[in-house]
Design an enzyme around this catalytic site. Structure first.
Site, PDB file in Angstrom:
ATOM      1  N   GLU A  36      15.015  30.864  21.314  1.00 59.00           N
ATOM      2  CA  GLU A  36      13.732  31.763  20.922  1.00 59.00           C
ATOM      3  C   GLU A  36      13.798  32.292  19.611  1.00 59.00           C
ATOM      4  O   GLU A  36      12.581  32.443  18.974  1.00 59.00           O
ATOM      5  CB  GLU A  36      13.647  32.906  22.037  1.00 59.00           C
ATOM      6  CG  GLU A  36      13.293  32.468  23.582  1.00 59.00           C
ATOM      7  CD  GLU A  36      11.821  31.837  23.596  1.00 59.00           C
ATOM      8  OE1 GLU A  36      11.148  32.096  22.699  1.00 59.00           O
ATOM      9  OE2 GLU A  36      11.795  31.116  24.499  1.00 59.00           O
ATOM     10  N   TYR A  64       9.692  40.782  23.031  1.00 58.74           N
ATOM     11  CA  TYR A  64       9.406  39.284  23.369  1.00 58.74           C
ATOM     12  C   TYR A  64      10.875  38.641  23.825  1.00 58.74           C
ATOM     13  O   TYR A  64      10.819  38.168  24.840  1.00 58.74           O
ATOM     14  CB  TYR A  64       8.624  38.536  22.340  1.00 58.74           C
ATOM     15  CG  TYR A  64       8.834  37.433  22.750  1.00 58.74           C
ATOM     16  CD1 TYR A  64       7.896  36.682  23.664  1.00 58.74           C
ATOM     17  CD2 TYR A  64       9.703  36.220  22.050  1.00 58.74           C
ATOM     18  CE1 TYR A  64       7.937  35.214  23.939  1.00 58.74           C
ATOM     19  CE2 TYR A  64       9.822  35.103  22.464  1.00 58.74           C
ATOM     20  CZ  TYR A  64       8.976  34.433  23.642  1.00 58.74           C
ATOM     21  OH  TYR A  64       9.066  33.004  23.867  1.00 58.74           O
ATOM     22  N   ASP A 116       3.955  36.442  23.785  1.00 61.67           N
ATOM     23  CA  ASP A 116       4.021  35.928  22.286  1.00 61.67           C
ATOM     24  C   ASP A 116       2.196  35.707  22.244  1.00 61.67           C
ATOM     25  O   ASP A 116       1.588  36.052  22.854  1.00 61.67           O
ATOM     26  CB  ASP A 116       4.682  34.465  22.205  1.00 61.67           C
ATOM     27  CG  ASP A 116       4.035  33.256  22.786  1.00 61.67           C
ATOM     28  OD1 ASP A 116       3.168  33.580  23.674  1.00 61.67           O
ATOM     29  OD2 ASP A 116       4.478  32.337  22.623  1.00 61.67           O
TER      30      ASP A 116
END
Ligand code: SF4
Length: 421
Positions: free
Chosen positions: A65, A148, A166
């Site tokens: 990520e 996030y 996102d």
């Protein structure tokens, strides 16, 4: 490439825009069904991570990520396996140096992310014995883990039913509920994303939402006819209802486009300083460490001076550079010290918010008493590095480009017999 929504998920007033129960049920079912048929085969995305070590899973999600933020999937496909083979676990990473991490990261850009990964790994090892916190709120306490990333790790690795929002998810939810001002309504979007997340497969659901935004609900040309959740989409309904009206609504009206600030132009004079050897040792090159905050924080670069006026003449640039090299770095630049000094050219490096224009020069100095003394004592945040070591360091692509310009120029000047020191 993934950009992250900034705000925390707390809001009271849904203003009548929440999802109805039957919509939640059909969105979960149809989106997961679509995802199971369309998901991409990616090295960081084993199928729901069934039966894997949960800590390894969290580490793997975290690394992927962080890499995916501001970087394309294609690029991350190259870097992710290299990273995992060098540091297969949080504990391995926590023992790495910043230089090693930067070196592997070189070419991915946004080096803060690499720094955060290292700082975060050390934090988890020191504070919780290398065990990841399980919920999103606790994950957010780790340096470099924002809303996030916390949502992604908690939902994908630990199966917590929390959202991960996102820019793709912002677009999908904005259209599902016909929300125009996504910036002002950021908290509402997080809340709505949290309402629909699937309770059994939250990680897959969040990834499905992101993939839908990237592959189907595209910014400019969404493929609504092939969208598995079109039946719950208010923007799509408004578009259909207004088809024969004078003022037609388009799904692309949601969310309204925000006006981006134009990138700022910056100009610097960069001086690649080469200290000639006294004996047979190779030349040394001077590097300076950038401040711990701001652009490229803590990374190494060649000495550089920011220019106020882009039209500054070469002579004035040189005066500014001399002042910096003498007063801040203690170098002697008198006639007997300077062996070669030449303009090499200019290079424009593009960051998302800055266009950095660099005027590059090459300066060869000899090991006079002053310069040898400066090299010997080496000031804080400076280092002298051999040519061969420079090539292996985790330098940014901009610094590498500058060095390549100087190397080519230098080879030309010195002739093929002395290409490298
Ligand atoms: Fe996006 Fe169209 Fe699907 Fe609505 S119907 S979510 S606008 S792709």
């Amino acid at each position: 490439m993934r950009s992250i929504a900034p705000n925390p998920p707390d809001i009271e007033d849904l203003d009548g825009r929440c999802f109805h129960e039957h919509e939640v049920t059909s969105i979960r079912r149809d989106l997961l069904d679509w995802y199971d048929r369309n998901k991409r085969d990616l090295p960081w995305r084993p199928d729901d991570f069934v039966g894997e070590n949960v800590e390894e899973r969290a580490y793997s999600v975290w690394v992927s990520e962080m890499m995916l933020q501001q970087t394309t999937v294609g690029r991350v496909k190259d870097y992710f396996p290299r990273w995992m083979s060098k540091w297969p676990s949080l504990s391995h990473l926590s023992q790495a140096s910043q230089e090693e991490v930067n070196s592997l990261w070189a070419g991915l850009g946004y080096y803060r992310r690499a720094r955060f990964l290292l700082e975060g790994a050390k934090h988890i090892v020191e504070n919780s014995g290398g065990i990841f916190p399980r919920d999103a709120a606790e994950l957010r306490q780790i340096p470099g883990i924002g809303n996030y990333t916390a949502g992604a790790i908690a939902s994908i690795a630990f199966k917590q039913p929390v959202p991960a929002v996102d820019v793709n998810v912002i677009r999908v939810i904005s259209r599902l509920r016909a929300i125009s001002d996504a910036t002002r309504e950021s908290k509402l979007l997080w809340k709505l994303a949290g309402e629909i997340v699937d309770l059994e497969r939250p990680g897959s659901f969040n990834q499905a939402l992101m993939d839908l935004g990237s592959a189907v609900c595209k910014t400019k040309a969404p493929l609504c006819s092939g969208c598995p959740i079109a039946g719950s989409c208010k923007a799509f309904l408004l578009q259909k209802q207004s088809a024969d009206k004078e003022v037609a609504v388009s799904v692309t009206d949601f969310p309204a486009k925000s006006i981006k600030a134009a990138p700022r132009e910056e100009f610097t004079a960069v001086c690649v300083v080469e200290l000639l050897p006294l004996g047979d040792d190779g030349s040394l090159f001077l590097l300076v460490q950038r401040p711990e905050n701001g652009l490229l924080a803590g990374l190494w670069e060649f000495p550089a001076v920011l220019l106020k006026d882009p039209k500054t003449s070469a002579k004035t640039r040189r005066t500014s550079v001399n002042k910096y090299l003498r007063s801040s770095l203690g170098l002697s630049l008198d006639k007997s010290s300077v062996k070669t000094r030449e303009e090499v050219g200019s290079y424009r490096h593009v960051f998302s918010h800055i266009r950095l224009n660099m005027f590059v020069e090459w300066l060869q100095i000899s090991s006079t008493d002053d310069n040898a003394a400066m090299e010997a004592k080496t000031l804080p945040r400076t280092q002298w590095v051999k040519y061969s070591a420079l090539e292996k360091m985790g330098l940014t692509s901009g610094v590498k480009k500058v060095f390549s310009m100087v190397s080519k120029h230098r080879d030309k000047r010195q002739g093929s017999k002395r290409k490298t020191p």
